[in-house]
Design a protein around this motif. Structure first.
Motif, PDB file in Angstrom:
ATOM      1  N   ALA A 227       0.780  -1.176   0.091  1.00 43.19           N
ATOM      2  CA  ALA A 227       0.017   0.028   0.071  1.00 43.19           C
ATOM      3  C   ALA A 227       0.782   1.310  -0.123  1.00 43.19           C
ATOM      4  CB  ALA A 227      -0.906   0.204   1.271  1.00 43.19           C
ATOM      5  N   THR A 228       2.250   1.146   0.256  1.00 43.46           N
ATOM      6  CA  THR A 228       3.050   2.206  -0.073  1.00 43.46           C
ATOM      7  C   THR A 228       3.243   2.586  -1.245  1.00 43.46           C
ATOM      8  OG1 THR A 228       4.965   0.751   0.450  1.00 43.46           O
ATOM      9  CG2 THR A 228       4.114   1.711   2.370  1.00 43.46           C
ATOM     10  N   LEU A 229       2.929   2.087  -2.223  1.00 45.67           N
ATOM     11  CA  LEU A 229       2.957   2.466  -3.668  1.00 45.67           C
ATOM     12  C   LEU A 229       2.843   3.858  -4.205  1.00 45.67           C
ATOM     13  CD1 LEU A 229       3.411   1.571  -6.400  1.00 45.67           C
ATOM     14  CD2 LEU A 229       1.062   1.034  -6.802  1.00 45.67           C
ATOM     15  N   PRO A 230       1.803   4.628  -3.361  1.00 46.64           N
ATOM     16  CA  PRO A 230       1.780   5.996  -3.707  1.00 46.64           C
ATOM     17  C   PRO A 230       2.997   6.929  -3.260  1.00 46.64           C
ATOM     18  CG  PRO A 230      -0.503   5.364  -2.895  1.00 46.64           C
ATOM     19  CD  PRO A 230       0.666   4.186  -2.568  1.00 46.64           C
ATOM     20  N   LEU A 231       3.587   6.245  -1.894  1.00 46.71           N
ATOM     21  CA  LEU A 231       4.837   7.201  -1.533  1.00 46.71           C
ATOM     22  C   LEU A 231       6.075   6.815  -2.599  1.00 46.71           C
ATOM     23  CD1 LEU A 231       6.430   8.443   0.769  1.00 46.71           C
ATOM     24  CD2 LEU A 231       6.918   6.215   1.852  1.00 46.71           C
ATOM     25  N   PHE A 232       6.249   5.879  -3.013  1.00 41.08           N
ATOM     26  CA  PHE A 232       7.248   5.467  -4.104  1.00 41.08           C
ATOM     27  C   PHE A 232       6.999   6.309  -5.320  1.00 41.08           C
ATOM     28  CE2 PHE A 232       7.987   1.813  -1.341  1.00 41.08           C
ATOM     29  CZ  PHE A 232       9.421   1.882  -1.103  1.00 41.08           C
ATOM     30  N   THR A 233       5.742   6.478  -5.858  1.00 44.81           N
ATOM     31  CA  THR A 233       5.414   7.012  -6.945  1.00 44.81           C
ATOM     32  C   THR A 233       5.594   8.559  -6.797  1.00 44.81           C
ATOM     33  OG1 THR A 233       3.653   5.662  -7.523  1.00 44.81           O
ATOM     34  CG2 THR A 233       3.376   7.492  -8.551  1.00 44.81           C
ATOM     35  N   VAL A 234       5.170   9.144  -5.747  1.00 46.17           N
ATOM     36  CA  VAL A 234       5.486  10.386  -5.453  1.00 46.17           C
ATOM     37  C   VAL A 234       6.956  10.882  -5.340  1.00 46.17           C
ATOM     38  CG1 VAL A 234       5.340  12.344  -3.856  1.00 46.17           C
ATOM     39  CG2 VAL A 234       3.330  11.047  -4.266  1.00 46.17           C
ATOM     40  N   CYS A 235       7.702  10.096  -4.745  1.00 49.16           N
ATOM     41  CA  CYS A 235       9.264  10.398  -4.611  1.00 49.16           C
ATOM     42  C   CYS A 235      10.082  10.222  -6.071  1.00 49.16           C
ATOM     43  CB  CYS A 235       9.810   9.338  -3.599  1.00 49.16           C
ATOM     44  SG  CYS A 235       9.309   9.823  -1.934  1.00 49.16           S
ATOM     45  N   LEU A 236       9.467   9.123  -6.838  1.00 48.16           N
ATOM     46  CA  LEU A 236      10.179   8.724  -8.066  1.00 48.16           C
ATOM     47  C   LEU A 236       9.804   9.830  -9.075  1.00 48.16           C
ATOM     48  CD1 LEU A 236      10.128   4.966  -8.011  1.00 48.16           C
ATOM     49  CD2 LEU A 236      12.231   6.384  -7.868  1.00 48.16           C
ATOM     50  N   SER A 237       8.458  10.311  -9.031  1.00 50.43           N
ATOM     51  CA  SER A 237       8.166  11.010 -10.019  1.00 50.43           C
ATOM     52  C   SER A 237       8.742  12.531  -9.778  1.00 50.43           C
ATOM     53  CB  SER A 237       6.620  11.452  -9.993  1.00 50.43           C
ATOM     54  OG  SER A 237       5.843  10.336 -10.367  1.00 50.43           O
TER      55      SER A 237
END
Length: 411
Positions: free
Chosen positions: A110-120
């Motif tokens: 569920a931490t996928l959004p955290l990685f998406t925000v940082c990588l984006s």
């Protein structure tokens, strides 16, 4: 709801239910298989081979158009890294399911959004709105609570879940870029990447896992070879259907609806695994899972609102309205409806020396901006018969030019 809308609604509901069932079955069967056959790479290769075989006929049935040829350099720069990332994310995902419970693995994912925000932010330079950043806190809090109270906690399982989520987020960002660059249909690109990944890693699987399975007398002589292989094949088939149904849902609903459906799918997987596999969980563990999922829902809503706001700013002009439009034209007693041709001259009865309102080249700062006429050539035109509906006015000056308004009144 009319008949057509009802049929469309029921179609989406049925596809979502099938999507949840396939995804839950894939994860549960994967967990059962790995308990008897602890080789995550073998499970991954089974899924890749199954998808490589069945995606071709599915594309034919769905009449997916063939993509244009891709330059060799683009293969090395984009396609091959995507194929490699697909394999790594899948292997690490099944390592996490092998080492920890399915419910905990999906809570960490569920931490996928955290990685998406940082990588984006790092790769694309994208900035997010404050609601998006704030929505990340319940996700992190829920995962921390679930981790601290997880009864079957394992460091390798946690690290594998995080690695899988990181690789999937990275893969998602570059897949979107690849779809934009190549203009491929999503199923065409999925088939291409899956087949390349399969071809690349079959030799690795043969040298690493196959030799170990061949020497594993405990598994070969345990009497569950046929049953395990059957469940392995079923898991691969469900995994392939999961990917196809996910793309189908995305094509039928809005991004926000898809994001909510995807979060609901994770709840279905966690609930299904708890009921069928009956892995022990505590009350705080369940609370942590629910907090993380609610955080995902809040993130999806904030991200959708941000996207909509950006879209409106690109499409609509910046306007400010005022209820005191007549004060902007001194001398006019009143203004009639904007579609009317009459009473639109300053002084409105025969006109004033300033001429037609649209001929005044000025800009107000209190809510009304007037764009001058592009075709206006002289200052002698005063007796003008306006025709706003026909977007032109006739001048009585010598050049007898036709004037076209570029002004928009927002009252």
């Amino acid at each position: 709801m009319d008949g057509k809308a009802y049929v469309e609604f029921m179609k989406i509901v049925i596809i979502c239910i099938l999507w949840y069932l396939c995804s839950t079955s894939d994860n549960i069967l994967g967990k059962v298989v790995l308990s008897d056959l602890p080789y995550p790479m073998t499970v991954t290769m089974t899924h890749l081979v199954t998808a490589s075989i069945f995606l071709g006929p599915i594309k034919t049935v769905m009449k997916v158009p063939s993509g244009r040829p891709i330059p060799k350099r683009y293969y090395y720069v984009m396609i091959l890294p995507l194929a490699f990332g697909k394999f790594i994310s899948s292997v690490s995902s099944y390592v996490s399911i092998w080492k920890v419970s399915v419910s905990y693995a999906h809570t960490v994912k569920a931490t996928l959004p955290l990685f998406t925000v940082c990588l984006s932010r790092i790769i694309l330079g994208e900035k997010q709105s404050w609601p998006v950043y704030i929505a990340l806190f319940p996700i992190i809090t829920g995962v921390c609570i679930a981790t601290a109270t997880e009864l079957s906690f394992d460091k390798i399982g946690l690290f594998s879940s995080i690695l899988s989520t990181f690789c999937f987020s990275l893969q998602t960002i570059f897949t979107k870029k690849c779809l934009k660059d190549t203009e491929y249909h999503h199923l065409e690109l999925l088939t291409l990447i899956t087949r390349i990944s399969t071809a690349l890693f079959i030799p690795v699987w043969f040298l690493y896992d196959f030799t170990r399975i061949y020497a594993d007398t405990t598994f070969l002589e345990g009497g569950k070879v046929g049953q395990t292989l059957l469940m392995l094949a079923c898991a691969g088939f469900f995994n392939m259907l999961h990917n196809v149904l996910a793309f189908s849902v995305l094509a039928l609903v809005s991004p926000l609806s898809y994001a909510v459906a995807n979060a609901t799918k994770r709840i279905a997987i966690i609930g299904g695994s708890l009921i069928i596999l009956q892995n022990p969980v505590g009350p705080l563990n369940v609370v942590g899972m629910m907090v993380a999922i609610c955080g995902v829902l809040c993130y999806n809503k904030a991200k959708y609102d941000q996207h909509q706001a950006a879209h409106r700013s690109e499409v609509l002009p910046y306007t400010r309205s005022t209820s005191e439009l007549k004060s902007l034209s001194p001398g006019a007693s009143h203004f009639t409806h904007s579609k009317s041709d009459g009473n639109f001259l300053n002084g409105h009865a025969g006109g004033a020396s300033n001429g037609h309102l649209l001929l005044q080249e000025w800009e107000a700062t209190d809510g009304f901006t007037l764009i001058p006429l592009s075709d206006y050539k002289g200052t002698e035109s005063v007796n003008i018969s306006p025709s706003l509906v026909r977007s032109s006015v006739k001048s009585v000056s010598n050049d007898n030019s036709s004037l076209h308004s570029r002004s928009v009144f927002h009252v």
